[in-house]
Write a protein that holds these residues in place. Structure first.
Motif, PDB file in Angstrom:
ATOM      1  N   GLN A  95       0.820  -1.203   0.000  1.00 35.05           N
ATOM      2  CA  GLN A  95       0.000   0.000   0.000  1.00 35.05           C
ATOM      3  C   GLN A  95       0.865   1.269   0.000  1.00 35.05           C
ATOM      4  OE1 GLN A  95      -3.140   2.192   2.959  1.00 35.05           O
ATOM      5  NE2 GLN A  95      -3.113  -0.030   3.064  1.00 35.05           N
ATOM      6  N   VAL A  96       0.472   2.216  -0.830  1.00 35.14           N
ATOM      7  CA  VAL A  96       1.040   3.565  -0.737  1.00 35.14           C
ATOM      8  C   VAL A  96      -0.021   4.395  -0.028  1.00 35.14           C
ATOM      9  CG1 VAL A  96       1.888   5.570  -2.022  1.00 35.14           C
ATOM     10  CG2 VAL A  96       2.305   3.259  -2.898  1.00 35.14           C
ATOM     11  N   PRO A  97       0.181   4.673   1.257  1.00 35.04           N
ATOM     12  CA  PRO A  97      -0.925   5.206   2.062  1.00 35.04           C
ATOM     13  C   PRO A  97      -1.274   6.656   1.741  1.00 35.04           C
ATOM     14  CG  PRO A  97       1.042   5.015   3.394  1.00 35.04           C
ATOM     15  CD  PRO A  97       1.397   4.453   2.058  1.00 35.04           C
ATOM     16  N   GLN A 115       2.833   9.237   4.128  1.00 35.47           N
ATOM     17  CA  GLN A 115       3.457   8.567   5.287  1.00 35.47           C
ATOM     18  C   GLN A 115       4.914   8.209   5.049  1.00 35.47           C
ATOM     19  OE1 GLN A 115       1.934   8.074   8.209  1.00 35.47           O
ATOM     20  NE2 GLN A 115      -0.161   8.537   7.668  1.00 35.47           N
ATOM     21  N   ALA A 170       6.970   8.106  -2.307  1.00 34.41           N
ATOM     22  CA  ALA A 170       6.101   7.091  -1.705  1.00 34.41           C
ATOM     23  C   ALA A 170       5.813   5.966  -2.702  1.00 34.41           C
ATOM     24  CB  ALA A 170       4.794   7.733  -1.235  1.00 34.41           C
TER      25      ALA A 170
END
Lengths: 287, 243
Positions: free
Chosen positions: B89-91, B95, B153
């Motif tokens: 996941q790339v939040p 993040q 990210a």
């Protein structure tokens, strides 16, 4: 002038030892957000471990440091896995309570096991010194200083350059992202605490070569480590060297020129000053 | 190529998934599938439950219902195990590890990989894919612009060698020209065998760059199908595109 230089040298040598004492506390505080009040008690255990290795097995206190550090690492890993992981990320008050309890238990177990007698680790070179002009440099203190610098710089390189060191920093900065990217926090916390306690153990071994040990030295050493960690900041092990040197030099100067009883007053006075002027530490970034 | 062999088969299959926070239900019986090699858009307005769905898929929160990924049941796994299975996941909000360098952030993406020897080469591939990151590899991630941080990210996510890359609100707060670049990167990585789940509030952007799409509303899937058809669907146009 010679006297002043000698006091400065003493302060620097003491400061190196202080730095390695504070290193583990700062690491655990920065990554786990636990101010480990039992840190000094672990230093005390490391000192006794080193003393036993020397007294009963004849292992030189400096050569025995890796053994002390590894055994203390294992103890630290187990304590985190079995006890402190229960309260990690809990409110600060809970972590203070449980580590204070741990400090009391360790101190009294040490008193039962080792008695309250003072001990010293006295290798053959304990009284040896090097003369540099008018300056006298005790060999054991110089060696302890050297080991302390190597450990602190080694810690810095470890955090910056290794895969585990990077994961430790990442977890300290952003726990959610670290978990999303495959960090298993319970193991990582235990490794971090283990490393912190391993360093405390090594610091204890060094302490035993330059000073007397008894079961009650822990509380004072915790307080000093705490002050150094705040002066140096939690981000960077090199800050801890600065913090250690600042404290060591100020203590030596105060003891020499003001009086022995004022050493701690000066140390904690500096702490208060740093908190007022630069709350993120001397090397820390100002917000 | 491996991905095209399986093209059309489900890589991720979610059935009747429900989840919430502290007894407050957010997701209600969500079912969807992501197929090998596609770009899937999951769109919906703020608060529709998209991020909650991603959290449930990553096992950051508990949920009821089936989650099968590449033939494995994700439901009993911990977040690090899901990550290890190739669901990355790339939040939202990126993040990043703000006080670490760009390069350290990318290396953290590769933290769990068994083939540490090939990590160096993959770093260079990321710098080729995102030249801006190459220029800034020694810079602290938190000191970069929003677009550069989003690139960082995404590159961190790709460093994990994901089978499925889930990107939450990729375009949020970014200039259109940057978003266009990022969409081109998604098209590139898809040709390299990475399946993409794009979660977006910008419905038009997401659907125009995707193969298929789902529309989410108050915790449930309300429309689904071919992305071009969804853009032309009168109900979707009326509700979301203001047309």
């Amino acid at each position: 002038m010679d006297l002043f230089a000698q006091i400065l040298v003493n302060g620097v040598l003491l400061g190196g030892l202080y730095a390695v004492m504070a290193l583990g506390l700062a690491l655990v505080w920065g990554v786990l957000n636990i101010v480990n009040l039992a840190h000094g008690a672990f230093i005390m255990l490391g000192a006794y471990l080193s003393w036993h290795l020397y007294t009963y097995l004849g292992i030189d206190p400096f050569l025995g440091l890796p053994i002390t550090a590894i055994l203390m690492f294992c103890l630290g890993y187990a304590v985190q896995r079995g006890l402190l992981n229960l309260i990690v990320r809990a409110p600060m008050f809970n972590t203070l309570l449980i580590t204070f309890g741990l400090e009391v238990v360790l101190t009294y177990l040490a008193q039962i096991a080792f008695s309250a007698d003072f001990r010293t680790i006295n290798p053959s070179y304990a009284g040896a010194h090097i003369s540099l002009g008018p300056l006298v440099i005790p060999l054991a203190r110089l060696m302890a200083f050297g080991v302390a610098i190597v450990l602190t710089v080694g810690m810095w390189v470890f955090l910056l350059r290794t895969r585990l060191g990077r994961a430790i920093r990442a977890t300290a900065q952003n726990l959610v992202a670290a978990r999303l990217y495959g960090v298993e926090p319970r193991h990582l916390y235990a490794m971090t605490f283990g490393i912190g306690i391993g360093l405390a153990g090594a610091a204890g071994g060094l302490y035993g070569t330059v000073s007397q040990i008894n079961p009650y030295i822990g509380a004072t050493l915790t307080a000093k480590s705490f002050a150094i960690a705040i002066i140096g900041g939690l981000e960077n092990p090199l800050g801890v060297i600065v913090g250690g040197l600042v404290l060591g030099i100020i203590e030596s100067l105060t003891v020499a020129y003001v009086g022995a009883t004022f050493g701690d007053v000066a140390s904690f006075g500096v702490l208060v000053l740093v908190l007022i002027v630069r709350p993120s530490g001397i090397l820390g970034k100002t917000a | 190529m491996r991905a095209s062999d399986k093209a059309g088969e489900a890589l991720l299959a979610v059935t009747d998934l429900s989840a919430g926070y502290g007894g407050m239900p957010v997701l209600r019986d969500v079912s969807l599938e992501v197929r090998h090699g596609e770009i899937l858009a999951l769109v919906g307005s703020n608060g529709a439950g998209k991020t909650t769905l991603l959290r449930a898929l990553s096992r950051m929160i508990a949920s009821d219902g089936g989650i099968r990924f590449a033939g494995r049941d994700l439901a009993p796994m911990t977040p690090d195990e899901v990550f290890g299975a190739g669901l990355v996941q790339v939040p939202e909000g990126r993040q990043l590890f703000d006080r670490m360098t760009v390069e350290d952030n990318l290396l953290m993406g590769a933290y769990r990989r068994a083939d540490q020897a090939s990590v160096r080469g993959d770093l260079e591939r990321m710098y080729a894919l995102f030249p801006r990151l190459g220029e800034r590899r020694r810079q602290l991630a938190g000191s970069m612009s929003g677009g550069e941080q989003q690139m960082c990210a995404m590159a961190r996510g790709l460093m994990a060698k994901p089978q499925l890359l889930m990107i939450d609100e990729m375009s949020l707060g970014l200039a259109p020209v940057i978003v266009e670049q990022l969409m081109e990167v998604l098209a590139t990585i898809r040709t390299e065998g990475v399946t993409v789940l794009l979660v977006e509030q910008d419905i038009h952007l997401a659907l125009s760059g995707a193969d298929r799409g789902y529309v989410m509303e108050t915790g449930a899937i309300v429309h689904g199908g071919d992305a071009k058809a969804l853009i032309d669907d009168p109900a979707v146009r009326k509700a979301y595109l203001g047309l």
